[in-house]
Design an enzyme around this catalytic site. Structure first.
Site, PDB file in Angstrom:
ATOM      1  N   HIS A 122       4.668  -6.275  11.843  1.00 49.07           N
ATOM      2  CA  HIS A 122       4.224  -4.937  11.886  1.00 49.07           C
ATOM      3  C   HIS A 122       3.631  -4.272  13.084  1.00 49.07           C
ATOM      4  CE1 HIS A 122       2.972  -4.890   7.317  1.00 49.07           C
ATOM      5  NE2 HIS A 122       4.050  -5.451   7.703  1.00 49.07           N
ATOM      6  N   HIS A 152       0.821  -1.217  -0.037  1.00 47.95           N
ATOM      7  CA  HIS A 152      -0.048  -0.134   0.023  1.00 47.95           C
ATOM      8  C   HIS A 152       0.819   1.273  -0.086  1.00 47.95           C
ATOM      9  CE1 HIS A 152       0.936  -0.858   4.245  1.00 47.95           C
ATOM     10  NE2 HIS A 152       0.370   0.459   4.521  1.00 47.95           N
ATOM     11  N   ASP A 176      -0.482  -8.299  10.861  1.00 45.83           N
ATOM     12  CA  ASP A 176      -0.226  -6.859  11.588  1.00 45.83           C
ATOM     13  C   ASP A 176      -0.554  -6.872  13.027  1.00 45.83           C
ATOM     14  OD1 ASP A 176      -0.248  -4.301  12.283  1.00 45.83           O
ATOM     15  OD2 ASP A 176      -2.167  -3.798  10.680  1.00 45.83           O
ATOM     16  N   HIS A 218     -10.796  10.820  14.768  1.00 51.59           N
ATOM     17  CA  HIS A 218     -10.045   9.964  14.330  1.00 51.59           C
ATOM     18  C   HIS A 218     -10.226   8.591  14.571  1.00 51.59           C
ATOM     19  CE1 HIS A 218      -6.364   8.750  11.952  1.00 51.59           C
ATOM     20  NE2 HIS A 218      -5.806   8.012  12.963  1.00 51.59           N
ATOM     21  N   GLY A 240      -6.226   2.875  11.585  1.00 46.18           N
ATOM     22  CA  GLY A 240      -6.221   2.047  10.573  1.00 46.18           C
ATOM     23  C   GLY A 240      -5.742   0.568  10.649  1.00 46.18           C
ATOM     24  N   HIS A 241      -5.468   0.227  12.015  1.00 52.38           N
ATOM     25  CA  HIS A 241      -5.167  -1.156  12.241  1.00 52.38           C
ATOM     26  C   HIS A 241      -6.041  -1.815  13.084  1.00 52.38           C
ATOM     27  CE1 HIS A 241      -1.135  -0.105  10.708  1.00 52.38           C
ATOM     28  NE2 HIS A 241      -1.243   1.011  11.130  1.00 52.38           N
ATOM     29  N   HIS A 280      -7.621  -0.264   5.135  1.00 49.76           N
ATOM     30  CA  HIS A 280      -6.768   0.465   5.937  1.00 49.76           C
ATOM     31  C   HIS A 280      -6.776   1.911   5.651  1.00 49.76           C
ATOM     32  CE1 HIS A 280      -2.924   0.741   8.058  1.00 49.76           C
ATOM     33  NE2 HIS A 280      -2.259   1.196   6.807  1.00 49.76           N
ATOM     34  N   HIS A 329       6.156   1.954   3.726  1.00 49.88           N
ATOM     35  CA  HIS A 329       6.113   0.688   2.845  1.00 49.88           C
ATOM     36  C   HIS A 329       6.640   1.086   1.350  1.00 49.88           C
ATOM     37  CE1 HIS A 329       3.719  -1.966   5.762  1.00 49.88           C
ATOM     38  NE2 HIS A 329       3.429  -0.384   6.009  1.00 49.88           N
TER      39      HIS A 329
END
Lengths: 554, 554
Positions: B391, B75, B196, B365, B368-369, B142, B80
């Site tokens: 990760h 991604h 992850d 917020h 994303g995990h 994500h 990354h």
């Protein structure tokens, strides 16, 4: 004195938090000081040991007629006590504190030579008469025992200061908050409330210290090897809780870390900590006992490399070493700014074979500060006319102000200020007054206040890109270089691998010396080198040249 | 090749997180690389721009016969993608990515001159055939669109890599996770799962991106002035959500911040972002419109002084200025280590009159995990034989391993490793193999890897205490000083107030020159000055002397 008929409340010199480290309460020519604490440097304040409030303004006011009748210290945390030596140096007035706070203050005062300075010990509930102020102290719960809030009777009315607090119904020492006194204040009428805002953006009610017992119980029941509990040296109640768990699970307790040993000594002597003598063993004896019979209390929850936990994580402790099977409990939260170091420490401990327990994995720490529901209760208990959120950053004070408005206190009756901004209070009015010279002062080694913005900016540049110094000796007769310029550099490039760059610098200098016609040769060389280094490396080391015309020794 | 019959999984060069930035998957002489990301320097890594994985080991293996068939980028996040230029410089093999990721990679590759390098665009669901590996890509949710996980068919079995993911049932782009593919993998049998671990210590389920809509709705409904929303430039779905809120509340949208403008351009061109043309206005036009008709998207959620929000907080933005009545939404969490800077930024914005909304004040917020419940679901969907948490830092991997054990995966079937430690996988065995040379490499300006531990330690010392350089010229005939030594110093003391100290240093030098008998005079002077500075100031500046014997020019 400006505005003689008003009470003046002046929070002094916090770095980020307001009214936390020091505060002046003044009516006409009479004043008292609340707290004399230090702040800890932020990550980009390179080389600074600690930070004290700038109280020069108070000293200047003495010449204008101000009398300071005393300094009241609300509790024994560094951010309320740590600057006492500096303050007494300039303002030798009596100090008032409860027994534990006084015990801790004494050590600090002694190290500044204030051995015989008047330090009056009072008990929560006592009334201190200081000039025109009569201060009714009342017990509050916090993450150190023997903290007090203050009901300050002033000529304009009753001003209540919550100090750092939480409403813990089941504190470890069995001494709950003094609700009766708060109710009584309310009956008499509270003109203004100053209240702790640290957790004003946190919903709910901070859990009681008692919840830690359950978490400790689970960990102690399961742990097969040694248990190492790290917490703040001043968190006396946590040390008590560990002692209880140790007794329940037949472990002996050792203590590692100078500051924790000191705190335990003072707290035990004064009766705030009860450790059965057969519970305690020295660290070297603990080392020889079977792992499941031992719990070690340690300092270093903030990842400080020189504290016990940091040394254990990096394998650099003199007496102790992490062994596979150890359980480490981090019984503290990272103070904002320390997260990176704390996480690195945890990872290193795991790497060495420890099982590490920290919040959120288990509830092994709770905050010492009230959350929103407690803050609401305090306001509704006291129903103050005016409200002044303190002890927190601007963002916390703002949230606390919004919370007070939700409870019906009109916005114009609330003052959110920063350090150095005075609040003027009369029976029917709250005003934000002048901004006085204030702020904070860096302490670095022996220097107090000598490191200012220029030195800090230079440190930042040096830390980022290093420096280069060159020596350029020119033959006075021929105008030629006597020797190749010597180059000293640190923090810029790894010199052993940078001989090409150094030669380029030397050639550039030679060229400038050859061609130079007017102006400062030193400046010309410095500018040319700076430019060359940036082009070659995209870094900007500070660059200095010593240039001299000489005749060579023969 | 060691262990030729085994699959080798080698996480490379993360700073704290494991297997995140780069990973080698190898079977006999064939390999593929997954991701080529950068890390950001920690607070004490002074002057470092960014950090790349040390992949020299992979390059060395090429000479041993290794063929790398391709680089798959999962991604478009910097951690990354960011090192792609560095990797391609040394390892020019084909790159594979989905359209958005490829669009973002292209920019990076171009800046390293890899303009015509093969960059193959695939769609989630496509199968990539790379040597002996057939890689089935599958869509994951994500905090950036178009991320993929990988089902890697290898000679030893099917290895599934979750990549960074969360199970969002209601993602903003309407593209939920590919559960069908996961179920299908499970039917075929999963040998190993790499998953992850970022949120492995967080209970529950990470909320859907959709919950942000509600928070935005509340803020937009109430705000009377401008709204400024700060988020990550790559958080395309968040930008889409702000656009929707803007349309609903009749506001126009402007974008401030170079990187966000770039991301929006790429994402819009490729169809990942849908912004009605009449919604968008340039910043300078937004400045002339009534405040309640405007929302501004901005970068700088981490408090970076050079990003838009930082400039606004410090009043240093070229086009924009915070006005009383502005509402600022911090639609991001501080990345650990940035808390101090983020809080300072919030306080500064409040000081300038803004109302600042951030988590926990409102849910503006979400991460994303995946959290623990999602991680459990992933494991139970796939039922892998072996489990490799990746990760995350060591502490997260440890928690993830314990979670997998709770679900019935035996401890001996789980490998928690660090970067540079190889995992060897056969159909019936998981082993931790050798530690290979690896780690990370600092990038500082043009220098890649030239700043090592010595330079870093010097920077730390210089940043903390500064330096002093002195020039000592001695008359070759008389052995006396020709002139008072010149002293240059930065970052140590404020020179203008330190004339006493400088004079002491000069006198000390004179004394040493007078008495010096044997050994290096340079060393004697440096040592004496260091000692004197420490005694006088309790600071330890780096101290250097240039010493020369000369005859003076007449």
């Amino acid at each position: 004195m400006p505005n003689p008929a008003k009470l003046r409340i002046l929070p002094l010199g916090g770095l980020g938090e307001i009214g936390k480290n020091m505060m002046l309460i003044q009516y006409e020519n009479d004043g008292i000081i609340i707290d004399t604490g230090i702040m800890f440097p932020e990550n980009d304040m390179l080389g600074i040991d600690y930070i004290i409030p700038d109280f020069q303004y108070v000293i200047d006011q003495l010449e204008e007629g101000l009398t300071v009748h005393g300094i009241i210290i609300t509790h024994g945390h560094e951010d309320h006590t740590g600057a006492i030596g500096h303050v007494l140096d300039a303002l030798p007035v009596p100090v008032y504190a409860t027994a534990l706070t006084a015990g801790l203050l004494e050590i600090k005062m002694r190290s500044f030579g204030h051995t015989d300075h008047p330090l009056h010990v009072f008990k929560a509930g006592d009334v201190l008469r200081l000039g025109p102020f009569s201060v009714e102290t009342f017990h509050v719960c916090h993450s150190i025992p023997d903290g007090v809030g203050l009901g300050i009777n002033t000529p304009v009315g009753l001003v209540v200061h919550s100090s750092d607090f939480k409403f813990d119904h089941t504190p470890v020492d069995g001494w709950p908050p003094d609700f009766a006194r708060l109710a009584e204040f309310a009956q008499r009428g509270v003109l203004a409330l100053l209240a702790d805002s640290t957790n004003a953006d946190q919903e709910g009610w901070t859990p009681s210290e008692r919840v830690i017992d359950r978490a400790f119980d689970e960990v102690f029941a399961r742990a097969k090897g040694r248990i190492i509990v790290a917490t703040f040296a001043s968190l006396i109640s946590r040390i008590q809780q560990v002692a209880q768990a140790a007794q329940k699970y037949d472990r002996k307790m050792a203590v590692a870390g100078h500051s924790m040993v000191e705190y335990i000594k003072v707290a035990t002597r004064l009766g705030y900590l009860k450790l059965p003598p057969d519970l305690m063993v020295p660290v070297d004896r603990a080392n020889k006992m079977p792992p499941h019979e031992i719990v070690i209390m340690a300092t270093g929850t903030q990842g400080e490399p020189s504290a016990v936990l940091g040394r254990l994580a990096w394998g650099e402790h003199r007496q102790l070493e992490i062994e596979r099977g150890d359980t480490v409990i981090m019984s503290a939260h990272p103070i904002p700014g320390n997260e990176e170091l704390v996480h690195r420490t945890i990872n290193k401990l795991i790497q060495r074979g420890a099982h590490v327990i920290y919040d959120p994995i288990a509830r092994v720490h709770v905050s010492g500060h009230a959350r929103r529901d407690e803050l609401k209760l305090l306001i509704n208990l006291l129903r103050p006319k005016f409200f002044i959120p303190v002890h927190g950053e601007l963002r916390h004070l703002t949230q606390h102000s919004l919370l007070a408005q939700e409870l019906g206190i009109p916005a114009q009756n609330i003052a959110v200020v920063e350090n150095g901004m005075e609040i003027l209070l009369s029976p029917d009015r709250l005003e934000v007054g002048e901004r006085v010279p204030g702020g904070y002062v860096f302490v670095d080694g022996k220097g107090v206040g000598d490191v200012g913005p220029i030195v800090m900016r230079d440190r930042e540049t040096l830390g980022r890109d290093g420096f280069v110094s060159v020596l350029v000796l020119i033959d006075a007769e021929t105008g030629e270089l006597i020797e190749p310029p010597e180059v000293i550099s640190r923090g810029f490039v790894f010199l052993r691998d940078a001989s090409g760059l150094i030669e380029m610098a030397q050639e550039r200098i030679a060229e400038i010396v050859r061609r130079h016609e007017r102006g400062s040769l030193t400046v010309a060389i410095q500018d040319a080198l700076s430019k060359m280094f940036y082009t070659e490396t995209k870094r900007r080391p500070m660059t200095f040249a010593f240039v001299r015309e000489v005749s060579m020794a023969e």
